[in-house]
Design a protein around this motif. Structure first.
Motif, PDB file in Angstrom:
ATOM      1  N   GLN A 118     -12.607  -7.879  -0.442  1.00 60.81           N
ATOM      2  CA  GLN A 118     -11.591  -7.237  -1.248  1.00 60.81           C
ATOM      3  C   GLN A 118     -10.674  -6.502  -0.281  1.00 60.81           C
ATOM      4  O   GLN A 118     -11.080  -6.060   0.801  1.00 60.81           O
ATOM      5  CB  GLN A 118     -12.205  -6.307  -2.275  1.00 60.81           C
ATOM      6  CG  GLN A 118     -13.016  -5.156  -1.729  1.00 60.81           C
ATOM      7  CD  GLN A 118     -13.771  -4.447  -2.831  1.00 60.81           C
ATOM      8  OE1 GLN A 118     -14.824  -4.919  -3.290  1.00 60.81           O
ATOM      9  NE2 GLN A 118     -13.256  -3.332  -3.278  1.00 60.81           N
ATOM     10  N   LEU A 119      -9.396  -6.377  -0.645  1.00 59.43           N
ATOM     11  CA  LEU A 119      -8.368  -5.909   0.280  1.00 59.43           C
ATOM     12  C   LEU A 119      -8.715  -4.556   0.886  1.00 59.43           C
ATOM     13  O   LEU A 119      -8.491  -4.335   2.090  1.00 59.43           O
ATOM     14  CB  LEU A 119      -7.019  -5.834  -0.450  1.00 59.43           C
ATOM     15  CG  LEU A 119      -5.818  -5.369   0.385  1.00 59.43           C
ATOM     16  CD1 LEU A 119      -5.603  -6.271   1.583  1.00 59.43           C
ATOM     17  CD2 LEU A 119      -4.561  -5.326  -0.485  1.00 59.43           C
ATOM     18  N   GLU A 120      -9.263  -3.649   0.106  1.00 61.94           N
ATOM     19  CA  GLU A 120      -9.587  -2.310   0.614  1.00 61.94           C
ATOM     20  C   GLU A 120     -10.564  -2.387   1.782  1.00 61.94           C
ATOM     21  O   GLU A 120     -10.411  -1.669   2.785  1.00 61.94           O
ATOM     22  CB  GLU A 120     -10.179  -1.455  -0.505  1.00 61.94           C
ATOM     23  CG  GLU A 120     -10.592  -0.062  -0.070  1.00 61.94           C
ATOM     24  CD  GLU A 120     -11.293   0.724  -1.169  1.00 61.94           C
ATOM     25  OE1 GLU A 120     -11.783   1.830  -0.874  1.00 61.94           O
ATOM     26  OE2 GLU A 120     -11.364   0.230  -2.311  1.00 61.94           O
ATOM     27  N   VAL A 121     -11.564  -3.257   1.678  1.00 62.16           N
ATOM     28  CA  VAL A 121     -12.540  -3.413   2.757  1.00 62.16           C
ATOM     29  C   VAL A 121     -11.881  -4.065   3.970  1.00 62.16           C
ATOM     30  O   VAL A 121     -12.092  -3.641   5.111  1.00 62.16           O
ATOM     31  CB  VAL A 121     -13.753  -4.231   2.288  1.00 62.16           C
ATOM     32  CG1 VAL A 121     -14.702  -4.519   3.448  1.00 62.16           C
ATOM     33  CG2 VAL A 121     -14.485  -3.501   1.176  1.00 62.16           C
ATOM     34  N   ALA A 122     -11.081  -5.099   3.744  1.00 65.12           N
ATOM     35  CA  ALA A 122     -10.389  -5.773   4.845  1.00 65.12           C
ATOM     36  C   ALA A 122      -9.500  -4.796   5.611  1.00 65.12           C
ATOM     37  O   ALA A 122      -9.435  -4.830   6.844  1.00 65.12           O
ATOM     38  CB  ALA A 122      -9.557  -6.932   4.305  1.00 65.12           C
TER      39      ALA A 122
ATOM     40  N   CYS B  24      -9.729  -3.557   9.707  1.00 63.52           N
ATOM     41  CA  CYS B  24      -8.613  -3.728  10.639  1.00 63.52           C
ATOM     42  C   CYS B  24      -7.842  -2.443  10.933  1.00 63.52           C
ATOM     43  O   CYS B  24      -6.883  -2.462  11.713  1.00 63.52           O
ATOM     44  CB  CYS B  24      -7.634  -4.763  10.079  1.00 63.52           C
ATOM     45  SG  CYS B  24      -8.350  -6.394   9.778  1.00 63.52           S
ATOM     46  N   ALA B  25      -8.228  -1.325  10.336  1.00 67.26           N
ATOM     47  CA  ALA B  25      -7.436  -0.094  10.388  1.00 67.26           C
ATOM     48  C   ALA B  25      -7.295   0.469  11.800  1.00 67.26           C
ATOM     49  O   ALA B  25      -8.198   0.374  12.636  1.00 67.26           O
ATOM     50  CB  ALA B  25      -8.051   0.958   9.472  1.00 67.26           C
ATOM     51  N   ALA B  26      -6.152   1.096  12.046  1.00 70.49           N
ATOM     52  CA  ALA B  26      -5.878   1.784  13.307  1.00 70.49           C
ATOM     53  C   ALA B  26      -6.257   3.260  13.179  1.00 70.49           C
ATOM     54  O   ALA B  26      -6.321   3.798  12.075  1.00 70.49           O
ATOM     55  CB  ALA B  26      -4.393   1.650  13.654  1.00 70.49           C
TER      56      ALA B  26
ATOM     57  N   PRO C 295     -10.356 -11.089 -10.071  1.00 66.93           N
ATOM     58  CA  PRO C 295     -10.929  -9.752  -9.917  1.00 66.93           C
ATOM     59  C   PRO C 295      -9.872  -8.690 -10.219  1.00 66.93           C
ATOM     60  O   PRO C 295      -8.693  -9.017 -10.400  1.00 66.93           O
ATOM     61  CB  PRO C 295     -11.338  -9.718  -8.444  1.00 66.93           C
ATOM     62  CG  PRO C 295     -10.395 -10.672  -7.786  1.00 66.93           C
ATOM     63  CD  PRO C 295     -10.135 -11.765  -8.786  1.00 66.93           C
ATOM     64  N   LYS C 296     -10.285  -7.448 -10.257  1.00 67.61           N
ATOM     65  CA  LYS C 296      -9.350  -6.359 -10.547  1.00 67.61           C
ATOM     66  C   LYS C 296      -8.585  -5.910  -9.299  1.00 67.61           C
ATOM     67  O   LYS C 296      -7.712  -5.052  -9.379  1.00 67.61           O
ATOM     68  CB  LYS C 296     -10.103  -5.166 -11.151  1.00 67.61           C
ATOM     69  CG  LYS C 296     -10.725  -5.480 -12.513  1.00 67.61           C
ATOM     70  CD  LYS C 296     -11.451  -4.274 -13.070  1.00 67.61           C
ATOM     71  CE  LYS C 296     -12.053  -4.593 -14.432  1.00 67.61           C
ATOM     72  NZ  LYS C 296     -12.797  -3.428 -14.994  1.00 67.61           N
ATOM     73  N   VAL C 297      -8.938  -6.475  -8.159  1.00 63.38           N
ATOM     74  CA  VAL C 297      -8.310  -6.091  -6.891  1.00 63.38           C
ATOM     75  C   VAL C 297      -7.866  -7.345  -6.137  1.00 63.38           C
ATOM     76  O   VAL C 297      -8.328  -8.452  -6.411  1.00 63.38           O
ATOM     77  CB  VAL C 297      -9.285  -5.286  -6.012  1.00 63.38           C
ATOM     78  CG1 VAL C 297      -9.622  -3.954  -6.664  1.00 63.38           C
ATOM     79  CG2 VAL C 297     -10.567  -6.075  -5.748  1.00 63.38           C
ATOM     80  N   GLU C 298      -6.965  -7.152  -5.181  1.00 66.73           N
ATOM     81  CA  GLU C 298      -6.564  -8.256  -4.310  1.00 66.73           C
ATOM     82  C   GLU C 298      -7.590  -8.425  -3.197  1.00 66.73           C
ATOM     83  O   GLU C 298      -8.461  -7.570  -2.987  1.00 66.73           O
ATOM     84  CB  GLU C 298      -5.177  -7.991  -3.734  1.00 66.73           C
ATOM     85  CG  GLU C 298      -4.078  -8.013  -4.784  1.00 66.73           C
ATOM     86  CD  GLU C 298      -2.690  -8.052  -4.177  1.00 66.73           C
ATOM     87  OE1 GLU C 298      -2.567  -7.817  -2.950  1.00 66.73           O
ATOM     88  OE2 GLU C 298      -1.740  -8.311  -4.930  1.00 66.73           O
ATOM     89  N   SER C 299      -7.490  -9.523  -2.487  1.00 69.94           N
ATOM     90  CA  SER C 299      -8.430  -9.816  -1.408  1.00 69.94           C
ATOM     91  C   SER C 299      -7.662 -10.128  -0.134  1.00 69.94           C
ATOM     92  O   SER C 299      -6.441 -10.295  -0.149  1.00 69.94           O
ATOM     93  CB  SER C 299      -9.314 -11.008  -1.794  1.00 69.94           C
ATOM     94  OG  SER C 299     -10.033 -10.739  -2.981  1.00 69.94           O
ATOM     95  N   ALA C 300      -8.395 -10.224   0.958  1.00 69.52           N
ATOM     96  CA  ALA C 300      -7.775 -10.572   2.231  1.00 69.52           C
ATOM     97  C   ALA C 300      -8.801 -11.254   3.123  1.00 69.52           C
ATOM     98  O   ALA C 300     -10.006 -10.993   3.025  1.00 69.52           O
ATOM     99  CB  ALA C 300      -7.207  -9.340   2.922  1.00 69.52           C
TER     100      ALA C 300
END
Length: 278
Positions: free
Chosen positions: A150-154, A158-160, A194-199
């Motif tokens: 899910q996008l939040e986890v992705a 990858c976060a800086a 799903p209720k969220v986007e993915s990546a």
């Protein structure tokens, strides 16, 4: 057990035939668009001669896309017996596919699949992060990991530094692997949506991996640092040495965990090991 004829029927027919309605308790959301599935398989890079491992294949859409690559073999690990039946029927069309009915959280992939190996998977949302942490502990065993979250986890992977998404999983992932965000996948691409986007994220383990002792130290350090992320590091790391540890690493004790780079965490980890060895 039915065996498909070539070419296999459309994925929606597979879902209907095997009653593969998505099970929320298993975090299932299926991708059915062949073009998108081919793009995901391509994002895994050159799989020629590689043993590809898929977790949670569902009706087998990504499985088909992986079989269309030059992968030497595809191993699908599936917990849902309905999906196991669907993939077993698909296996009748090729000798390059092995199905393992198992819980991915308990499966030791390096023991099951020979090297070189790469994981390519649309991960169940409810265990995606847990699986990643487990595989990061075995990073040296994989050529790459191309994973749908899910996008939040992705974004966390990858976060800086100095961003709200930056945390323990960011540090561990980027310390052990070169990490790239490959593509965003809208919710409407899945059945059911799903209720969220993915990546899709690709992780390529670095050539030099830490020792078991170093990995455990980094896990303890990041757990403490981000476990109380609002605290200054002198407080968050009190149990590991606090101010003395930070000064030994040349890090201002008044900083907070999210401001440290991955390299600074590594310096801090080495200072921790030196402190504990003395």
């Amino acid at each position: 057990m039915p065996v498909f004829s070539a070419p296999p029927p459309p994925l929606r027919e597979i879902i209907k035939h095997f009653d593969l309605r998505a099970d929320k308790s298993l975090g299932q959301h299926f991708l059915l668009d062949p073009d998108l599935l081919a793009r995901i398989a391509a994002a895994a890079g050159d799989l020629a001669g590689v043993n590809a491992v898929e977790v949670g294949p569902g009706p087998g859409g990504l499985t088909r896309a992986l079989l269309d690559t030059k992968a030497a073999h595809v191993t699908a690990i599936e917990y849902d017996p309905r999906a196991v039946a669907a993939i077993t029927a698909l296996a009748g069309l090729t000798d390059r596919l092995t199905i393992i009915h198992a819980d991915a959280m308990k499966a030791d992939i390096p023991a099951l699949v020979p090297a070189p190996r790469a994981i390519v998977a649309n991960l169940p949302y409810n265990i995606g992060t847990l699986l990643l942490v487990r595989w990061l502990q075995q990073a040296a065993q994989f050529q790459s990991m191309t994973l749908m979250f899910q996008l939040e986890v992705a974004e966390r992977v990858c976060a800086a530094p100095d961003t709200s998404a930056y945390g323990r999983i960011s540090v561990l992932s980027q310390w052990l692997c070169d990490v790239t965000m490959q593509m965003h996948i809208p919710a409407g691409a899945f059945a059911p949506p799903p209720k969220v986007e993915s990546a899709l994220v690709r992780l390529v383990p670095k050539p030099e991996q830490p020792s078991r002792q170093e990995l455990r130290a980094m896990e303890r350090l990041t757990a403490a640092a981000f476990g109380q992320r609002r605290k200054m590091l002198r407080g968050a790391l009190k149990s590991l040495g606090g101010v003395e540890l930070l000064e030994a690493a040349g890090i201002d004790p008044q900083r907070r965990a999210e401001t440290l780079s991955v390299a600074e965490f590594e310096t801090l980890m080495r200072a921790l090991l030196t402190r504990e060895a003395s």
